[in-house]
Design an enzyme around this catalytic site. Structure first.
Site, PDB file in Angstrom:
ATOM      1  N   HIS A   1       0.973  -1.280  -0.015  1.00 13.02           N
ATOM      2  CA  HIS A   1      -0.104  -0.060  -0.064  1.00 13.02           C
ATOM      3  C   HIS A   1       0.801   1.345   0.177  1.00 13.02           C
ATOM      4  O   HIS A   1       0.774   2.169  -0.829  1.00 13.02           O
ATOM      5  CB  HIS A   1      -0.916  -0.089   1.241  1.00 13.02           C
ATOM      6  CG  HIS A   1      -1.628   1.236   1.376  1.00 13.02           C
ATOM      7  ND1 HIS A   1      -3.086   1.340   1.171  1.00 13.02           N
ATOM      8  CD2 HIS A   1      -1.270   2.392   1.958  1.00 13.02           C
ATOM      9  CE1 HIS A   1      -3.205   2.358   1.532  1.00 13.02           C
ATOM     10  NE2 HIS A   1      -2.561   3.302   1.926  1.00 13.02           N
ATOM     11  N   GLU A   2       1.906   1.294   0.900  1.00 16.88           N
ATOM     12  CA  GLU A   2       2.504   2.347   1.017  1.00 16.88           C
ATOM     13  C   GLU A   2       3.722   2.578  -0.358  1.00 16.88           C
ATOM     14  O   GLU A   2       3.821   3.610  -0.786  1.00 16.88           O
ATOM     15  CB  GLU A   2       3.684   2.340   2.378  1.00 16.88           C
ATOM     16  CG  GLU A   2       2.945   2.234   3.467  1.00 16.88           C
ATOM     17  CD  GLU A   2       2.041   3.622   3.720  1.00 16.88           C
ATOM     18  OE1 GLU A   2       2.322   4.705   3.229  1.00 16.88           O
ATOM     19  OE2 GLU A   2       0.945   3.717   4.287  1.00 16.88           O
TER      20      GLU A   2
ATOM     21  N   HIS B   1       1.838   4.466  -3.063  1.00 15.15           N
ATOM     22  CA  HIS B   1       2.059   5.988  -2.688  1.00 15.15           C
ATOM     23  C   HIS B   1       3.386   6.359  -3.252  1.00 15.15           C
ATOM     24  O   HIS B   1       3.626   7.272  -3.891  1.00 15.15           O
ATOM     25  CB  HIS B   1       2.068   6.413  -1.227  1.00 15.15           C
ATOM     26  CG  HIS B   1       0.603   6.183  -0.686  1.00 15.15           C
ATOM     27  ND1 HIS B   1      -0.698   6.674  -1.425  1.00 15.15           N
ATOM     28  CD2 HIS B   1       0.196   5.469   0.456  1.00 15.15           C
ATOM     29  CE1 HIS B   1      -1.514   6.265  -0.696  1.00 15.15           C
ATOM     30  NE2 HIS B   1      -1.163   5.630   0.470  1.00 15.15           N
TER      31      HIS B   1
ATOM     32  N   ASP C   1      -5.818   8.391   3.777  1.00 12.95           N
ATOM     33  CA  ASP C   1      -5.802   8.837   2.337  1.00 12.95           C
ATOM     34  C   ASP C   1      -7.156   9.499   2.091  1.00 12.95           C
ATOM     35  O   ASP C   1      -7.116  10.250   1.074  1.00 12.95           O
ATOM     36  CB  ASP C   1      -5.649   7.439   1.823  1.00 12.95           C
ATOM     37  CG  ASP C   1      -4.350   6.745   1.581  1.00 12.95           C
ATOM     38  OD1 ASP C   1      -3.439   7.422   2.103  1.00 12.95           O
ATOM     39  OD2 ASP C   1      -4.371   5.309   1.665  1.00 12.95           O
TER      40      ASP C   1
END
Length: 322
Positions: free
Chosen positions: A61-62, A65, A165
């Site tokens: 997930h990170e 980004h 988010d």
């Protein structure tokens, strides 16, 4: 006395250092203990694998980004994995709302892609699909657990709670109509309303201390980022030269000998916090090698007020000419 280290490096990926917060081990130990209580060592192993799968999803997930941010020239020195999730420490957040939207959406999108790929493996869900044993070593059970975790993480992150988010998405959308500081303030206040509701529900449903701790962390993080944005906006677009005041004594005045020289072109925001700690200081300022005056910290507020008026007037003229 040796300083306590709260995080330790694990590895690097795409040039980003991945660190593990020491409290993560407490979470891992707690779940393994609960797994052992439920199904002996098989349960402990299942808990260990489940936590690893969950935090692999957090890391991905990170990275969603970070890799999207890299396309805008934004670097991420470190990702920190904590019991309440991950945190990508980027060098800066883009001021362009469209860029912030894309960078922010990339994280939850990764979770939904993971869930979608696993659905292809385990098949379409039925009523029994959602019955999951937390401490079972069954491969299908672990796959379903990973699906549920990714769906939950993706959806939870889309809540309009800044700086999660969803809160950043809200701020980016607001920034299309309001200035950046106002957009951040509205997003922060909206988040606080949702946090109060979330904590109230957590208390109603029982002793959900981890959820309450998560909301507390989000509240503190959102307020800290709002104050940071507020500070930076105060000095955005200004340089040292914008707050220079005349100095009749010249560059060789003994009153200036104990203060370091500054360049008129340097960004004011970098040095503003330092100036606040020196209430009676005189920093000589040079431009192209010529002495042009000083930063008088006792008069900094008045000089800043005038500089901001000039900046805002220039912005208004630019908008009028656009």
């Amino acid at each position: 006395m040796k300083k306590i280290r709260w995080s330790y490096p694990l590895f690097r990926i795409f040039g980003i250092r991945v660190d593990l917060h020491i409290t993560f081990l407490l979470l891992l130990g707690l779940f393994c203990w609960e797994g052992h209580q439920a199904h002996q060592w098989a349960g402990a192993l299942a808990a260990f694998i489940g936590i690893i799968l969950a935090f692999t999803s957090v890391l991905l997930h990170e990275l969603g980004h970070c890799l999207t941010a890299a396309t805008y020239g934004i670097k991420t020195p470190r990702i920190l994995l904590m019991p309440i999730g991950g945190m990508a420490q980027m060098t800066h957040i883009p001021r362009d709302p469209n860029a912030e939207l894309k960078i922010t959406l990339a994280g939850p999108l990764v979770n939904f892609v993971i869930a979608g790929l696993l659905f292809l493996i385990v098949g379409a869900p039925d009523m029994r699909f959602w019955y999951i044993e937390l401490f079972s070593l069954n491969a299908m059970n672990l796959a379903r657990l990973t699906i549920v975790w990714n769906l939950t993480m993706g959806l939870f992150n889309l809540l309009p709670v800044f700086p999660m988010d969803g809160g950043r998405i809200l701020r980016a959308l607001l920034a299309k109509r309001f200035d950046y500081l106002d957009a951040t303030r509205i997003a922060t206040y909206t988040a606080k309303v949702f946090i109060v509701i979330g904590v109230s529900l957590a208390l109603m449903w029982g002793e959900n201390y981890l959820m309450i701790a998560l909301f507390a962390f989000i509240w503190i993080g959102g307020e800290a980022e709002y104050q940071q944005v507020r500070f930076l906006e105060n000095y955005a677009g200004l340089t040292i030269g914008d707050v220079v005041t005349p100095w009749a004594g010249g560059p060789n005045d003994p009153a200036l000998k104990n203060w370091p020289s500054l360049s008129a072109t340097w960004p004011l925001e970098v040095y503003a916090r330092h100036f606040e700690t020196k209430p009676e200081a005189f920093y000589p300022v040079y431009h192209d090698g010529k002495f042009i005056g000083v930063v008088d910290t006792a008069r900094l507020k008045s000089a800043l007020h005038v500089a901001k008026q000039h900046r805002n007037e220039a912005i208004r003229q630019d908008k009028g000419n656009a």
